[in-house]
Scaffold this active site. Structure first.
Site, PDB file in Angstrom:
ATOM      1  N   ASP A   1       0.850  -1.195   0.000  1.00 34.74           N
ATOM      2  CA  ASP A   1       0.000   0.000   0.000  1.00 34.74           C
ATOM      3  C   ASP A   1       0.888   1.249   0.000  1.00 34.74           C
ATOM      4  OD1 ASP A   1      -1.813   2.024   0.595  1.00 34.74           O
ATOM      5  OD2 ASP A   1      -2.075   1.398   2.691  1.00 34.74           O
TER       6      ASP A   1
ATOM      7  N   ASN B   1      -0.120   4.499  -0.685  1.00 33.58           N
ATOM      8  CA  ASN B   1      -0.713   5.787  -0.254  1.00 33.58           C
ATOM      9  C   ASN B   1      -1.288   5.748   1.153  1.00 33.58           C
ATOM     10  OD1 ASN B   1      -3.053   4.369  -0.580  1.00 33.58           O
ATOM     11  ND2 ASN B   1      -3.939   5.685  -2.161  1.00 33.58           N
TER      12      ASN B   1
ATOM     13  N   ASP C   1      -3.829   4.087   2.543  1.00 38.47           N
ATOM     14  CA  ASP C   1      -5.271   3.981   2.834  1.00 38.47           C
ATOM     15  C   ASP C   1      -5.661   2.580   3.318  1.00 38.47           C
ATOM     16  OD1 ASP C   1      -5.060   2.505   0.530  1.00 38.47           O
ATOM     17  OD2 ASP C   1      -6.561   3.618  -0.612  1.00 38.47           O
TER      18      ASP C   1
ATOM     19  N   ASP D   1      -1.972  -1.050  -3.760  1.00 39.28           N
ATOM     20  CA  ASP D   1      -2.206  -0.281  -4.983  1.00 39.28           C
ATOM     21  C   ASP D   1      -1.054  -0.500  -5.965  1.00 39.28           C
ATOM     22  OD1 ASP D   1      -0.175   1.297  -3.779  1.00 39.28           O
ATOM     23  OD2 ASP D   1      -1.702   2.471  -2.721  1.00 39.28           O
TER      24      ASP D   1
ATOM     25  N   ASP E   1     -10.567 -14.919 -16.761  1.00 41.09           N
ATOM     26  CA  ASP E   1     -11.440 -15.336 -15.669  1.00 41.09           C
ATOM     27  C   ASP E   1     -12.640 -16.128 -16.205  1.00 41.09           C
ATOM     28  OD1 ASP E   1     -12.079 -14.935 -12.778  1.00 41.09           O
ATOM     29  OD2 ASP E   1     -13.866 -13.978 -13.584  1.00 41.09           O
TER      30      ASP E   1
ATOM     31  N   GLU F   1      -8.582 -19.637 -16.889  1.00 39.98           N
ATOM     32  CA  GLU F   1      -9.151 -20.204 -15.670  1.00 39.98           C
ATOM     33  C   GLU F   1     -10.407 -20.941 -16.118  1.00 39.98           C
ATOM     34  OE1 GLU F   1     -11.319 -19.244 -11.470  1.00 39.98           O
ATOM     35  OE2 GLU F   1     -11.906 -18.320 -13.342  1.00 39.98           O
TER      36      GLU F   1
HETATM   37  C1  BGC Z   1     -12.066 -15.584  -9.739  1.00 38.30           C
HETATM   38  C2  BGC Z   1     -12.790 -15.313  -8.468  1.00 38.30           C
HETATM   39  C3  BGC Z   1     -14.037 -14.519  -8.800  1.00 38.30           C
HETATM   40  C4  BGC Z   1     -14.886 -15.234  -9.851  1.00 38.30           C
HETATM   41  C5  BGC Z   1     -15.930 -14.347 -10.441  1.00 38.30           C
HETATM   42  C6  BGC Z   1     -13.051 -16.452 -10.439  1.00 38.30           C
HETATM   43  O1  BGC Z   1     -12.962 -17.669 -10.656  1.00 38.30           O
HETATM   44  O2  BGC Z   1     -10.828 -16.208  -9.583  1.00 38.30           O
HETATM   45  O3  BGC Z   1     -11.991 -14.632  -7.542  1.00 38.30           O
HETATM   46  O4  BGC Z   1     -14.796 -14.350  -7.640  1.00 38.30           O
HETATM   47  O5  BGC Z   1     -14.105 -15.685 -10.907  1.00 38.30           O
HETATM   48  O6  BGC Z   1     -15.355 -13.434 -11.322  1.00 38.30           O
END
Ligand code: BGC
Length: 531
Positions: A31, A33, A35, A39, A208, A279
């Site tokens: 981090d 900054n 907060d 980041d 994703d 993924e």
């Molecule tokens: C990501 C998760 C996310 C999901 C929805 C996935 O498989 O790795 O972290 O919550 O997709 O986008």
């Protein structure tokens, strides 16, 4: 197709085929900054740690504009940075610094759904039923309740009703409406997004929910076997782990591959050195292999290694099954033990000293395998899963189901000092999830000073791996080594992983690396590389 053709990005020469990639969960890395939330300037400032670890690339979890209902996996603007994490100039500076340090940069792309705050969804709500704006998502009329029986991966129905009575589909949180990939505008938008980030110099994309995107067109009910409450569990923590073979009209539809062939061509135009990793939680090695055909993804996460229990037989089955899958399509395998969605592997293996010993041993076995490996920030310190107090939990899985969720593997990194925030941010301001006081022994600073630390072990293992990763070949020969002992040979290297409760004799050979103390015998919960 010529697999040696670098211009396609698919050939054996692709840098990712032997790479070790370090996953950075931006909100919990560093981090700058103050907060309490990590980041991009924080990432840039700490990249030397990653370089010193000895990896080849970084993958950053989403940092785009987002209301953060699922920590950035709910994207409101794919072409800008959330102010929490910085600016586009900060992203450019991060990429530039990474490249200076010889680290490739992989960013996360979230194409299955947008945030409900994305301008498209807001337009869809305003425009009403039957409009072209609604057609970018999956809106349906259904006067008698949800249009089908699908459940959200995060629990509860996968449909939410809007004021005018229509329902929209969300396989994840209700703030993550699924896009309609049968609408060509959606595909075109993502090609533009790919180009936007490729033009800024990123080396690849982690895609994703790559097995999502298309749903069976009829949106028919899922056939749910008796005794199973919900069967939509593919992706996201526990629900992924419990997944069994079920009818899945919402996942892994054949049309999705056309999208990845198009993206592959987009990447190839950038000189053949850009990659994408899927993924994709699919049900079989065969269905996984379809994503990594030479004209689709460069590689896909191999979650079976992460899902395997502590058992030599289970690890051996994963290795054999993985090669059966990737060999069908001449792809390179990948290996991973931890990420931001699952319990950290020392905890999965029982926690404490035993859990850590097993985690180091499984990591060492993994790093000897051909292909590429993905590491998750903090595993190089031996961090365990943290039990996060309910008041600090932010995972939508927790809010929708009461399952503690995934926040326990997302606790901010301990860098230095003897008390929280352990150098995570400037001063004494506390991070978004409190760090355990015991982490004072597990900071990068204290582990750097200790030659027996997990950090020293990772650095040594990665340095040693570099001496053979590209030359030891892509073949693995399984070797019989006794009950509950995994052994395989790769070129000049022999690997043993002792999952049993007894020490076993070490075969002849020079010990290149060990995950813990060894002499003439290999103790339980220990792995070794011999040459
Ligand atoms: C990501 C998760 C996310 C999901 C929805 C996935 O498989 O790795 O972290 O919550 O997709 O986008």
């Amino acid at each position: 197709m010529d697999l040696n053709d670098q211009t396609t990005g698919a050939g054996p020469a692709g840098w990712w085929r032997h790479a070790v990639t370090y996953q950075i969960y931006v909100r919990s890395f560093a981090d700058a900054n103050g907060d309490g939330i990590g980041d991009l300037p924080g990432v840039t400032a700490r990249l030397e740690h990653v370089r010193d670890l000895g990896v080849d690339a970084i993958w950053l979890n989403p940092f785009y504009v987002s209301p953060q209902n699922d920590h950035g996996y709910d994207v409101a603007d794919y072409r800008d940075i959330d102010p929490l994490f910085g600016t586009l100039a900060d992203a450019d500076a991060m990429v530039e610094r990474a490249h200076e340090l010889d680290l490739r940069v992989i960013v996360d792309l979230v194409p299955n759904h947008t945030s409900s705050e994305h301008v498209w969804f807001q337009e869809a709500l305003a425009a009403g039923p039957g409009s072209p704006e609604r057609d970018r998502y999956l809106f349906r009329d259904s006067p008698d309740g949800p249009p089908n029986n699908w459940q959200s991966v995060f629990g509860g129905p996968a449909w939410t009703q809007v004021e005018d009575g229509q329902w929209y589909l969300h396989l994840f949180d209700s703030t993550q409406p699924d896009l309609n990939w049968r609408n060509p505008e959606v595909g075109d938008m993502f090609v533009d997004v790919l180009r936007f980030w490729l033009d800024r110099g990123v080396d690849g994309f982690r895609v994703d929910v790559a097995h999502g995107l298309f749903k069976e067109e009829t949106l028919r009910d899922q056939v749910v076997p008796e005794g199973i409450e919900s069967a939509t569990g593919a992706s996201a923590g526990e629900s992924m782990v419990e997944r069994t073979e079920v009818d899945e009209p919402m996942w892994d539809q054949p049309e999705v591959h056309e999208v990845y062939r198009r993206w592959h061509e987009v990447l190839a135009k950038y000189g053949g050195d850009r990659m994408m990793v899927a993924e994709a939680w699919t049900q079989s090695p065969e269905s996984m292999a379809r994503y990594i055909r030479p004209d689709e993804f460069s590689q896909a996460f191999n979650f079976s290694w992460l899902l395997a229990p502590w058992s030599a037989e289970a690890f051996a089955e994963v290795i054999t099954g993985t090669f059966e899958a990737v060999d069908q399509v001449d792809a390179s395998p990948t290996w991973v033990l931890s990420n931001h969605d699952v319990d950290r592997h020392p905890s999965r293996y029982g926690g404490g000293a035993t859990g850590l010993a097993r985690a180091r041993a499984a990591t060492l076995a993994m790093l000897a395998l051909p292909g590429s490996a993905y590491l998750y920030q903090g595993e190089e310190l031996g961090l365990e899963q943290v039990e996060v107090e309910p008041e600090f939990r932010q995972d939508p899985l927790w809010f929708r189901t009461g399952n503690p969720g995934r926040d326990g593997c997302r606790v901010p990194m301990p860098w230095s000092g003897s008390q929280p925030p352990f150098g995570f941010g400037p001063g004494t301001g506390q991070p978004w999830i409190p760090q355990p006081a015991e982490w004072s022994e597990l900071t990068v600073e204290s582990e750097t000073a200790d030659p027996a630390s997990t950090l020293a072990f990772y650095r040594a293992a990665l340095a040693t791996r570099r001496t053979f990763a590209e030359t030891a070949g892509e073949e693995v020969e399984m070797v019989a080594a006794g009950t509950d002992v995994l052994s395989f040979r790769r070129g000049p290297i022999t690997v043993l992983l002792n999952c049993s409760t007894e020490a076993v004799a070490l075969p002849a050979g020079e010990v290149l690396m060990a995950s813990g103390p060894v002499d003439t015998a290999l103790p339980p919960d220990t792995a070794v590389w011999l040459r």
